[in-house]
Scaffold this motif. Structure first.
Motif, PDB file in Angstrom:
ATOM      1  N   ILE A 448       0.875  -1.104  -0.083  1.00  0.00           N
ATOM      2  CA  ILE A 448       0.005   0.017  -0.065  1.00  0.00           C
ATOM      3  C   ILE A 448       1.062   1.161   0.296  1.00  0.00           C
ATOM      4  O   ILE A 448       1.749   1.369   0.894  1.00  0.00           O
ATOM      5  N   THR A 449       0.719   1.966  -0.907  1.00  0.00           N
ATOM      6  CA  THR A 449       1.486   3.132  -1.150  1.00  0.00           C
ATOM      7  C   THR A 449       0.620   4.713  -0.775  1.00  0.00           C
ATOM      8  O   THR A 449      -0.344   4.690  -1.436  1.00  0.00           O
ATOM      9  N   VAL A 450       1.095   5.463   0.083  1.00  0.00           N
ATOM     10  CA  VAL A 450       0.512   6.931   0.039  1.00  0.00           C
ATOM     11  C   VAL A 450       1.589   7.745  -0.096  1.00  0.00           C
ATOM     12  O   VAL A 450       2.509   7.874   0.607  1.00  0.00           O
ATOM     13  N   GLU A 451       1.172   8.662  -1.182  1.00  0.00           N
ATOM     14  CA  GLU A 451       2.198   9.548  -1.585  1.00  0.00           C
ATOM     15  C   GLU A 451       1.701  11.105  -1.755  1.00  0.00           C
ATOM     16  O   GLU A 451       0.534  11.317  -2.070  1.00  0.00           O
ATOM     17  N   ASP A 452       2.294  11.997  -1.025  1.00  0.00           N
ATOM     18  CA  ASP A 452       2.088  13.177  -1.208  1.00  0.00           C
ATOM     19  C   ASP A 452       3.150  14.341  -1.553  1.00  0.00           C
ATOM     20  O   ASP A 452       4.215  13.790  -1.684  1.00  0.00           O
ATOM     21  N   GLU A 453       2.709  15.533  -1.775  1.00  0.00           N
ATOM     22  CA  GLU A 453       3.706  16.221  -2.276  1.00  0.00           C
ATOM     23  C   GLU A 453       3.788  17.427  -1.509  1.00  0.00           C
ATOM     24  O   GLU A 453       3.834  18.595  -1.730  1.00  0.00           O
ATOM     25  N   GLY A 454       3.821  17.087  -0.032  1.00  0.00           N
ATOM     26  CA  GLY A 454       3.773  18.009   1.043  1.00  0.00           C
ATOM     27  C   GLY A 454       5.164  18.701   1.325  1.00  0.00           C
ATOM     28  O   GLY A 454       6.035  18.610   0.664  1.00  0.00           O
ATOM     29  N   ILE A 455       5.267  19.015   2.690  1.00  0.00           N
ATOM     30  CA  ILE A 455       6.386  19.625   3.327  1.00  0.00           C
ATOM     31  C   ILE A 455       7.729  18.634   3.346  1.00  0.00           C
ATOM     32  O   ILE A 455       8.794  19.027   3.420  1.00  0.00           O
ATOM     33  N   GLY A 456       7.359  17.261   3.208  1.00  0.00           N
ATOM     34  CA  GLY A 456       8.405  16.184   3.474  1.00  0.00           C
ATOM     35  C   GLY A 456       9.008  16.466   4.820  1.00  0.00           C
ATOM     36  O   GLY A 456       8.580  17.026   5.619  1.00  0.00           O
ATOM     37  N   ILE A 457      10.213  15.524   4.915  1.00  0.00           N
ATOM     38  CA  ILE A 457      10.778  15.356   6.275  1.00  0.00           C
ATOM     39  C   ILE A 457      12.215  15.577   6.040  1.00  0.00           C
ATOM     40  O   ILE A 457      12.824  14.718   5.130  1.00  0.00           O
ATOM     41  N   GLU A 458      12.660  16.197   7.217  1.00  0.00           N
ATOM     42  CA  GLU A 458      14.250  16.294   7.019  1.00  0.00           C
ATOM     43  C   GLU A 458      14.991  14.740   7.336  1.00  0.00           C
ATOM     44  O   GLU A 458      14.583  14.043   8.168  1.00  0.00           O
ATOM     45  N   PRO A 459      15.904  14.733   6.543  1.00  0.00           N
ATOM     46  CA  PRO A 459      16.512  13.363   6.350  1.00  0.00           C
ATOM     47  C   PRO A 459      16.959  12.979   7.892  1.00  0.00           C
ATOM     48  O   PRO A 459      17.005  11.605   8.306  1.00  0.00           O
ATOM     49  N   ASP A 460      17.326  13.741   8.829  1.00  0.00           N
ATOM     50  CA  ASP A 460      18.044  13.228   9.985  1.00  0.00           C
ATOM     51  C   ASP A 460      16.609  12.919  11.009  1.00  0.00           C
ATOM     52  O   ASP A 460      17.026  12.379  12.195  1.00  0.00           O
ATOM     53  N   LYS A 461      15.652  13.099  10.606  1.00  0.00           N
ATOM     54  CA  LYS A 461      14.466  13.073  11.388  1.00  0.00           C
ATOM     55  C   LYS A 461      13.557  11.619  10.843  1.00  0.00           C
ATOM     56  O   LYS A 461      12.847  11.222  11.621  1.00  0.00           O
ATOM     57  N   VAL A 462      13.972  11.257   9.778  1.00  0.00           N
ATOM     58  CA  VAL A 462      13.094  10.229   9.283  1.00  0.00           C
ATOM     59  C   VAL A 462      13.360   8.941  10.140  1.00  0.00           C
ATOM     60  O   VAL A 462      12.222   8.310  10.240  1.00  0.00           O
ATOM     61  N   LYS A 463      14.388   8.775  10.565  1.00  0.00           N
ATOM     62  CA  LYS A 463      14.429   7.526  11.483  1.00  0.00           C
ATOM     63  C   LYS A 463      13.409   7.365  12.450  1.00  0.00           C
ATOM     64  O   LYS A 463      13.221   6.464  13.245  1.00  0.00           O
ATOM     65  N   ARG A 464      13.350   8.785  13.203  1.00  0.00           N
ATOM     66  CA  ARG A 464      12.657   8.696  14.290  1.00  0.00           C
ATOM     67  C   ARG A 464      11.422   8.911  14.449  1.00  0.00           C
ATOM     68  O   ARG A 464      10.576   8.582  15.395  1.00  0.00           O
ATOM     69  N   ILE A 465      10.740   9.146  13.338  1.00  0.00           N
ATOM     70  CA  ILE A 465       9.295   9.549  13.220  1.00  0.00           C
ATOM     71  C   ILE A 465       8.171   8.262  13.692  1.00  0.00           C
ATOM     72  O   ILE A 465       7.112   8.580  13.955  1.00  0.00           O
ATOM     73  N   PHE A 466       8.630   7.089  13.394  1.00  0.00           N
ATOM     74  CA  PHE A 466       7.861   5.990  13.774  1.00  0.00           C
ATOM     75  C   PHE A 466       7.866   5.663  15.164  1.00  0.00           C
ATOM     76  O   PHE A 466       7.140   4.721  15.905  1.00  0.00           O
ATOM     77  N   ASN A 467       8.739   6.447  16.119  1.00  0.00           N
ATOM     78  CA  ASN A 467       8.882   6.104  17.478  1.00  0.00           C
ATOM     79  C   ASN A 467       7.752   6.932  18.215  1.00  0.00           C
ATOM     80  O   ASN A 467       6.967   7.808  17.784  1.00  0.00           O
ATOM     81  N   ARG A 468       7.242   6.422  19.460  1.00  0.00           N
ATOM     82  CA  ARG A 468       6.361   7.059  20.212  1.00  0.00           C
ATOM     83  C   ARG A 468       6.738   8.536  20.549  1.00  0.00           C
ATOM     84  O   ARG A 468       7.660   8.697  20.690  1.00  0.00           O
ATOM     85  N   PHE A 469       5.629   9.332  20.324  1.00  0.00           N
ATOM     86  CA  PHE A 469       5.786  10.856  20.679  1.00  0.00           C
ATOM     87  C   PHE A 469       6.863  11.599  19.654  1.00  0.00           C
ATOM     88  O   PHE A 469       7.021  12.766  20.235  1.00  0.00           O
TER      89      PHE A 469
END
Ligand code: ADP
Length: 540
Positions: A448-469
């Motif tokens: 399942i792919t969900v793709e947007d053209e929004g603000i995107g995520i800083e590369p150094d934060k990509v790893k953390r966004i799946f963590n709690r809070f």
């Protein structure tokens, strides 16, 4: 005979002749206190004697019945051990030169002719006895030197050992931790000063196994079992336990021990340290306590919030229906609008609370899947349908590109995954199109792919966004609790799948969820690593 001869150590001389009379006269001639004259009446008897003892010289009659002198001599010379014993042939006649050569070739060193000249006999025998004595003395010296050298080496090794022990103890005393050594059997043999300072136990009661009286009673059994197993296996050992300090209070120490092995890998002793880990331990316990409290609070708080909210939602909905029914024309326009907003707000609130509930369920390991067969494309369409109004409000075009992919998943949970991803795309990419797609991947997977053209995520934060809070945006610009993606990942992992993101700041994000079509069968060969909870409470 003089005094020195009498004092000399006796040497054995073998006299071989088949005639007892000849033997007697030889003995008479050679009689001396430092000679031990042994006689044999045949070649065989002589060989037997030679096997049993060492002779300085052999006087061998040549003409004997049975084994003659030549045979005896050549048999003796064949043996490595005896071949250096000098043999003097005793013969009755003066012989031809060839006979003499033969005698030499079988090992004769000299000749004596009968009738025997006593002077000649004594003189010749004395020469060989002297040679023998010198040889014995040399051997003795060599052995003494060897012994001496060995002793020197041992002394040197002992000196080095003492030196290294001394250095080692200096070092041990300089270390601010407890240092100890134990025998291969586990008996404590040494403690540095630190031990005595901390525990106040004296040396006599510390050595052997007495030291363990300073252990906290609750830790004794566990320690004994682990120490015993380390002694059995000879493997490095580590354990934390509480030690009673001199003031009677207890303090956590980390005890580490390494086996010291000799050249043949046998454990000869153990060297260990004890390090104060009290603060570390307490901080750890406090943190765990705090995390547990937080999780408990979250669970209680979300339940508490959910109940009045549900009631409020019901009330609002029935009010909506009531208004439609009574047709309060004048007011309807404004009231419906306000009511619509109120309902939407309660829905948002309900979603937030539901996320909190889910997170506390996950923390308690209570996310149970209700598996059923369905088509992922259906689920995606349904979720998209639910977002139609909101997408329109945000100015986002929702595009769907899907192929039918059936599988066995928890429908509500998968819809929750899609919902969370789509609502993020709406939140972080307003006014921009969003594409949702579903496709099979090989035989057993679906994406399942969900793709947007929004603000995107800083590369150094990509790893953390799946963590709690964890959030990659400032709260004052975008609301949220930082739980949506955590829940997504937990649900996907519970299905033995994985979720990945590709993103470029300013260009948009693409979230791809990969699911095995039969998660229950994929359990064993899953390529997804288990999520591990770190002490900070965030999934790794
Ligand atoms: P929340 O949105 O409540 O903050 P999430 O767990 O859903 O929590 O997301 C975590 C963070 O990941 C967000 O705070 C945001 O920084 C980032 N993020 C998630 N989805 C997107 C997206 N589609 N585009 C840009 N950033 C995103």
């Amino acid at each position: 005979m003089n005094e020195t001869e009498a004092q000399k150590e006796k040497v054995d001389i073998l006299l071989v002749d088949d005639r007892p009379g000849n033997l007697l006269s030889l003995k008479g001639i050679l009689e001396r206190p430092d000679y031990n004259l042994i006689s044999a009446l045949s070649g065989e008897e002589a060989l037997n004697l030679i096997l049993r003892q060492d002779f300085a010289v052999i006087l061998l009659d040549v003409a004997m019945p049975g084994m003659d002198g030549f045979e005896v001599a050549s048999t003796i010379k064949q043996r490595e051990r005896f071949k250096n014993i000098p043999i003097i042939f005793v013969t009755a006649s003066v012989h031809h030169i060839e006979w003499i050569f033969k005698a030499y070739s079988v090992g004769a060193v000299d000749f004596l002719h009968k009738p025997l000249d006593p002077h000649a006999v004594r003189a010749k025998v004395a020469v060989f006895v002297e040679l023998y004595r010198q040889k014995q003395q040399l051997k003795h010296h060599a052995a003494t030197i060897q012994r001496f050298e060995r002793r020197e080496r041992e002394l040197e090794v002992a000196r080095l050992r003492i030196e290294s022990d001394r250095r080692y103890r200096h070092l041990a005393e300089a270390i601010p931790h407890v240092v100890w050594t134990a025998s291969a059997e586990g008996e404590l043999e040494y403690f540095n000063q630190r031990w005595f300072e901390i525990t106040g136990v004296d040396e006599k009661s510390s050595l052997g196994s007495g030291w363990s009286s300073a252990l906290h009673p609750e830790d004794v059994e566990k320690f004994a079992a682990q120490w015993e197993s380390a002694l059995q296996t000879g493997k490095a050992f580590q354990m934390e336990f509480r030690l009673r300090k001199a003031d009677g209070s207890y303090c956590w120490y980390r005890n580490r021990a390494l086996p010291e092995e000799d050249a043949s890998s046998r454990v000869v002793r153990w060297v260990g340290t004890m390090t104060d880990v009290d603060e570390e331990k307490r901080a750890h316990e406090e943190l765990h306590g705090a995390i547990r409290l937080r999780d408990e609070f979250m669970s209680v708080a979300s339940h508490e919030l959910r109940t009045p909210l549900s009631a409020l939602q019901l009330q609002l909905q029935s009010l909506q229906r009531l208004l439609q029914k009574v047709g309060a024309e004048i007011l309807e326009g404004r009231i419906t609008e306000k009511l619509g907003t109120a309902v939407r707000q309660t829905e948002r609130l309900a979603k937030l609370i539901d996320s909190l509930l889910d997170v506390s369920r996950i923390a308690r390991g209570k996310l149970e899947l209700q598996l059923e067969n369905f088509d992922l494309a259906d689920a995606v369409r349904e979720v998209a349908e639910r977002f139609r109004d909101e997408a329109a409000r945000e100015g986002c075009e929702l595009n769907i590109s899907s192929q039918p992919v059936t599988g066995r998943w928890d429908r509500l949970r998968i819809e929750q995954v899609i919902t969370n991803l789509v609502s993020n795309s709406l939140k972080y990419g307003p006014g921009k199109p969003i594409t949702l797609s579903v496709a099979p991947l090989g035989e057993g997977l679906a994406t399942i792919t969900v793709e947007d053209e929004g603000i995107g995520i800083e590369p150094d934060k990509v790893k953390r966004i799946f963590n709690r809070f964890e959030r990659a945006v400032p709260t004052r610009h975008y609301g949220g609790l930082g739980l949506g993606l955590y829940i997504v990942r937990q649900i996907v992992q519970e299905h033995r799948g994985q979720v990945e993101v590709e993103s470029r700041p300013g260009a948009g994000s693409r979230f791809v969820v990969t699911l095995p079509r039969r998660p229950s069968e994929a359990r064993e060969q899953s390529h997804v690593p288990e999520a591990t909870e770190h002490a900070d409470g965030h999934a790794g």
